[in-house]
Design a protein around this motif. Structure first.
Motif, PDB file in Angstrom:
ATOM      1  N   ASP A 152       0.842  -1.186   0.000  1.00 30.73           N
ATOM      2  CA  ASP A 152       0.000   0.000   0.000  1.00 30.73           C
ATOM      3  C   ASP A 152       0.881   1.241   0.000  1.00 30.73           C
ATOM      4  O   ASP A 152       2.060   1.185   0.344  1.00 30.73           O
ATOM      5  N   SER A 153       0.292   2.373  -0.340  1.00 28.25           N
ATOM      6  CA  SER A 153       1.066   3.607  -0.369  1.00 28.25           C
ATOM      7  C   SER A 153       1.386   4.067   1.053  1.00 28.25           C
ATOM      8  O   SER A 153       0.681   3.723   2.007  1.00 28.25           O
ATOM      9  N   LEU A 154       2.436   4.857   1.172  1.00 23.23           N
ATOM     10  CA  LEU A 154       2.796   5.389   2.486  1.00 23.23           C
ATOM     11  C   LEU A 154       1.732   6.346   2.993  1.00 23.23           C
ATOM     12  O   LEU A 154       1.524   6.453   4.203  1.00 23.23           O
ATOM     13  N   ASP A 155       1.045   7.039   2.088  1.00 24.93           N
ATOM     14  CA  ASP A 155      -0.042   7.923   2.524  1.00 24.93           C
ATOM     15  C   ASP A 155      -1.152   7.121   3.198  1.00 24.93           C
ATOM     16  O   ASP A 155      -1.717   7.562   4.192  1.00 24.93           O
ATOM     17  N   PHE A 156      -1.456   5.945   2.655  1.00 24.81           N
ATOM     18  CA  PHE A 156      -2.475   5.094   3.264  1.00 24.81           C
ATOM     19  C   PHE A 156      -2.021   4.627   4.645  1.00 24.81           C
ATOM     20  O   PHE A 156      -2.795   4.643   5.601  1.00 24.81           O
ATOM     21  N   LYS A 174       0.099   6.117   6.644  1.00 20.41           N
ATOM     22  CA  LYS A 174       0.065   7.262   7.556  1.00 20.41           C
ATOM     23  C   LYS A 174      -1.362   7.605   7.961  1.00 20.41           C
ATOM     24  O   LYS A 174      -1.617   7.946   9.112  1.00 20.41           O
ATOM     25  N   SER A 175      -2.323   7.502   7.027  1.00 18.08           N
ATOM     26  CA  SER A 175      -3.718   7.785   7.383  1.00 18.08           C
ATOM     27  C   SER A 175      -4.244   6.742   8.366  1.00 18.08           C
ATOM     28  O   SER A 175      -5.029   7.074   9.262  1.00 18.08           O
TER      29      SER A 175
END
Length: 180
Positions: free
Chosen positions: A81-85, A87-88
């Protein structure tokens, strides 16, 4: 006047001015309410673990690759998964943990004030409810400690000439530090 030592008197105010305990039936209902509140207090401990596990589940695919070139051993950790996901998910976890903490603090203060009525039956109900809640909700956390579950694991990779020991830390913090 309220007594400042433990007693079994029936006539007392419980937590609120309108909650007057003056019969055996009301005392029994008050004890049941204290038991339920103490059980919920223990349930919030388990809920904290559940929420942490849910939001901190790692989006990783791990695999060790053994290369015989100059006896180099590499280990690939692929973030699916993306790092933004990720972090969220951490922000959601923090918000949920904060709400659960506020609930635990409120429950804890109500239970403390209940025991401070110095009624023996209320104290027994609070302690009994806490023990019952621990028995019901905290079995899984003890079981995990008994079998040795930890966030890091060590694996050994052997080739014909080299034996390498790799320690992998599965915490999100460690993965984000490596990635950034």
């Amino acid at each position: 006047m309220m007594k400042m030592y433990f007693n079994t008197d029936i006539h007392f105010k419980f937590l609120f001015q309108n909650w007057s305990v003056d019969t055996d039936a009301v005392l029994f209902a008050t004890c049941v309410a204290a038991i339920v509140l103490a059980v919920f207090m223990e349930a919030t401990k388990r809920l904290t673990v559940f929420v942490g596990d849910y939001y901190y589940s790692l989006p990783l695919t791990a695999g060790a690759v053994l290369t015989n070139r100059d006896d180099v051993v590499t280990s690939d950790l692929k973030i699916t998964d993306s790092l933004d996901f990720v972090k969220s998910q951490r922000v959601k976890n923090h918000v949920m943990q904060t709400i659960i903490h506020a609930t635990r603090v409120a429950f804890g203060y109500f239970l403390m004030l209940a025991v401070m009525t110095y009624n023996t039956w209320i104290m027994v109900a609070v302690v009994g409810g806490s023990v019952l809640g621990y028995f019901i909700f905290c079995y899984g956390s003890v079981e995990g400690r008994l079998i040795g579950v930890s966030p890091s694991r060590t694996s050994t990779i052997s080739s014909s000439s080299v034996t390498t020991q790799i320690t992998t830390d599965d915490s999100t913090e460690a993965l984000l530090e490596r990635r950034v």
